[in-house]
Design an enzyme around this catalytic site. Sequence first.
Site, PDB file in Angstrom:
ATOM      1  N   ALA A 182       4.746  -6.514  -3.898  1.00 41.06           N
ATOM      2  CA  ALA A 182       3.441  -6.020  -3.448  1.00 41.06           C
ATOM      3  C   ALA A 182       3.434  -5.800  -1.941  1.00 41.06           C
ATOM      4  O   ALA A 182       2.986  -4.761  -1.455  1.00 41.06           O
ATOM      5  CB  ALA A 182       2.341  -6.998  -3.848  1.00 41.06           C
ATOM      6  N   TYR A 183       3.914  -6.786  -1.204  1.00 35.57           N
ATOM      7  CA  TYR A 183       3.935  -6.686   0.255  1.00 35.57           C
ATOM      8  C   TYR A 183       4.847  -5.542   0.701  1.00 35.57           C
ATOM      9  O   TYR A 183       4.477  -4.746   1.574  1.00 35.57           O
ATOM     10  CB  TYR A 183       4.406  -8.010   0.846  1.00 35.57           C
ATOM     11  CG  TYR A 183       4.334  -8.095   2.353  1.00 35.57           C
ATOM     12  CD1 TYR A 183       3.111  -8.237   2.999  1.00 35.57           C
ATOM     13  CD2 TYR A 183       5.486  -8.037   3.131  1.00 35.57           C
ATOM     14  CE1 TYR A 183       3.031  -8.320   4.387  1.00 35.57           C
ATOM     15  CE2 TYR A 183       5.420  -8.136   4.510  1.00 35.57           C
ATOM     16  CZ  TYR A 183       4.191  -8.271   5.134  1.00 35.57           C
ATOM     17  OH  TYR A 183       4.129  -8.356   6.507  1.00 35.57           O
ATOM     18  N   SER A 184       6.015  -5.427   0.075  1.00 36.83           N
ATOM     19  CA  SER A 184       6.939  -4.355   0.441  1.00 36.83           C
ATOM     20  C   SER A 184       6.330  -2.994   0.151  1.00 36.83           C
ATOM     21  O   SER A 184       6.412  -2.068   0.976  1.00 36.83           O
ATOM     22  CB  SER A 184       8.258  -4.518  -0.331  1.00 36.83           C
ATOM     23  OG  SER A 184       8.899  -5.734  -0.016  1.00 36.83           O
ATOM     24  N   ALA A 185       5.717  -2.854  -1.023  1.00 33.07           N
ATOM     25  CA  ALA A 185       5.112  -1.575  -1.387  1.00 33.07           C
ATOM     26  C   ALA A 185       3.942  -1.238  -0.474  1.00 33.07           C
ATOM     27  O   ALA A 185       3.778  -0.083  -0.043  1.00 33.07           O
ATOM     28  CB  ALA A 185       4.647  -1.620  -2.847  1.00 33.07           C
ATOM     29  N   LYS A 240       3.416  -2.238   2.654  1.00 33.31           N
ATOM     30  CA  LYS A 240       3.875  -1.896   3.998  1.00 33.31           C
ATOM     31  C   LYS A 240       4.603  -0.563   4.008  1.00 33.31           C
ATOM     32  O   LYS A 240       4.526   0.177   5.007  1.00 33.31           O
ATOM     33  CB  LYS A 240       4.768  -3.012   4.546  1.00 33.31           C
ATOM     34  CG  LYS A 240       4.015  -4.304   4.856  1.00 33.31           C
ATOM     35  CD  LYS A 240       2.898  -4.105   5.888  1.00 33.31           C
ATOM     36  CE  LYS A 240       2.315  -5.419   6.354  1.00 33.31           C
ATOM     37  NZ  LYS A 240       1.239  -5.248   7.364  1.00 33.31           N
TER      38      LYS A 240
END
Length: 244
Positions: free
Chosen positions: A150-153, A155
Amino acid sequence: MSENYGRASYDFANAVAVVTGGASGIGAEVVAHLRRCGARVAVWDMAALADDDAWKVDVTDLDSVERAAQEVVKRFGRIDFAVNSAGFAGPTMPLDAYDPLMWRRIVDVNLVGTFNVCRAVVPHLRAAGAGRIVNIASLAGKEGTPNASAYSAAKAGVLALTKSLGKELATTGILVNAIAPAAVHTPILAQMSPAHVQTMIDKSPMQRLGESIEVAEMVAWLCSGSCTFNTASVFDLSGGRATY
């Protein structure tokens, strides 16, 4: 950091900045640094602050963001800079183990929140014919961090939003850029195991974490009159870890 070469100094007198997530970590350092340079800074955060220029703002709530933008303009007369530092990493776990509501919350804070703030401040910047937007993204958005889908997507979305908006506004006098830090030494690291923190250090060619002031220094340059031909760009801050 070496002091041998001296540090850049900026005169932001009369400039008004909005910094989201300004109560702690990178955001708080950005607030302090811009104020040292003479800017008046409106701090937007979910936390209550003993700061006369702080607003309690939920960046995922567009009405809250738009009200705060209007109140900043009413108090200070203008907005010159917007720094999107509000973020939420959430837990680390395999994608198929994620609670869908948590996954969405992470995307809402990091990506939708950045959209909401940009949507609220761009009309003010456009009316002035000048301005700076700096989005604090992450190296995770470029490389993808395992167990942080989620965080990677989110950002990665911030990086694409930055490029899109920067191109939209390229002839308006408004510059839009993003910073993609690797792991930075902030209080959030206390929530992680020492072994996990050491793994992040080991991945850095410089063999250390970044410091919040290093992010703030780059924010100041991106907001300054020294930055004139950079927009829709991503600036790595990774101690050499970034590979593209």
